[in-house]
Design an enzyme around this catalytic site. Structure first.
Site, PDB file in Angstrom:
ATOM      1  N   CYS A  39       9.114  21.054 -10.533  1.00  0.00           N
ATOM      2  CA  CYS A  39       9.156  21.333  -8.853  1.00  0.00           C
ATOM      3  C   CYS A  39      10.294  20.465  -8.470  1.00  0.00           C
ATOM      4  CB  CYS A  39       8.050  20.819  -8.086  1.00  0.00           C
ATOM      5  SG  CYS A  39       8.087  21.188  -6.623  1.00  0.00           S
ATOM      6  N   ARG A  89       9.989  13.363  -5.669  1.00  0.00           N
ATOM      7  CA  ARG A  89       8.890  12.316  -6.589  1.00  0.00           C
ATOM      8  C   ARG A  89       8.873  12.550  -7.894  1.00  0.00           C
ATOM      9  NH1 ARG A  89       4.093  13.314  -2.108  1.00  0.00           N
ATOM     10  NH2 ARG A  89       5.124  15.396  -2.329  1.00  0.00           N
ATOM     11  N   CYS A 131       1.441  19.224  -4.552  1.00  0.00           N
ATOM     12  CA  CYS A 131       2.602  20.118  -4.297  1.00  0.00           C
ATOM     13  C   CYS A 131       2.629  20.941  -3.196  1.00  0.00           C
ATOM     14  CB  CYS A 131       2.639  20.989  -5.577  1.00  0.00           C
ATOM     15  SG  CYS A 131       4.210  21.969  -5.442  1.00  0.00           S
TER      16      CYS A 131
HETATM   17 CO    CO Z   1       6.076  20.538  -5.648  1.00  0.00          CO
END
Ligand code: CO
Length: 211
Positions: A52, A56, A111
């Site tokens: 992703c 982070r 997410c």
């Molecule tokens: Co994400």
């Protein structure tokens, strides 16, 4: 309000990155003289990371890998679609040219893309991008309804990783590589942004799936 009133602040903010970069490069050269010179000649990463875009979840840092050790593709919610020329070009290049040995599809709890698809409150380009996750959510809606909200969100993040890893395994690039005898293993991982830990969600796949 002056649009550029804080220009000096912003310039300094960016300058910090450039300063850090110089320190970082100098430190690596000190520890391993000639590191960048050798790396400039070729890259031979053993890993392809599909993750992703979330700030982070930085692939190199959380796996302790140095420049040159992992080829990376990141997008919102680590989606793998055969129709995505960007993602498939990365996979194709990593497998056929770089001959990576492992492909890691890594999602993460919390997410934003997965949660937005679950809530159904996206619009515009993001809505289109997340439509496959929205479908995934609708497929599992009844099961997820039996869980507390946070548990349901976490489960959907996991299901998304498994779905995307399966999508990758079914791609023609992966199928062709396996058929030609290339040693290639696909891993489905999830990362806890709350504790910094990676976890495998399924047995690694080293051969074309049956279905
Ligand atoms: Co994400």
């Amino acid at each position: 309000m002056l649009l550029y009133g804080n220009a000096e602040f912003f310039v300094n903010e960016i300058q910090v990155l450039l300063d850090h970069n110089r320190e970082w490069a100098a430190q690596i050269e000190q520890e391993d003289p000639g590191f960048f010179g050798r790396l400039a000649k070729q890259q031979t990463p053993e890993f392809l990371w599909i993750g992703c875009s979330d700030s982070r979840v930085p692939a190199n840092q959380i796996t302790g890998l140095m420049p040159g050790e992992v080829f990376v593709h990141r997008n919102v919610a680590n989606v793998v679609l055969q129709t995505d020329l960007n993602c498939m070009s990365v996979v194709d290049f990593a497998i056929r040219n770089l001959k990576v040995k492992h492909v890691i599809v890594c999602g993460h709890y919390g997410c934003g893309g997965v949660l937005a698809a679950m809530a159904g409150n996206t619009d515009g380009a993001v809505d289109h991008w997340l439509s496959s996750i929205r479908e995934l959510y609708l497929e599992h809606k009844e099961d997820l309804a039996g869980l507390e909200q946070v548990a349901a969100e976490r489960r959907l993040c996991e299901l998304n990783v498994l779905r995307q890893a399966r999508s990758l395994c079914r791609s023609s690039v992966m199928q062709d590589a396996w058929r030609s005898g290339q040693q290639l293993t696909v891993h489905a991982w999830i990362y806890g942004i709350e504790n910094g830990l990676l976890r495998s969600l399924a047995e690694p796949v080293a051969a074309p799936p049956e279905s």
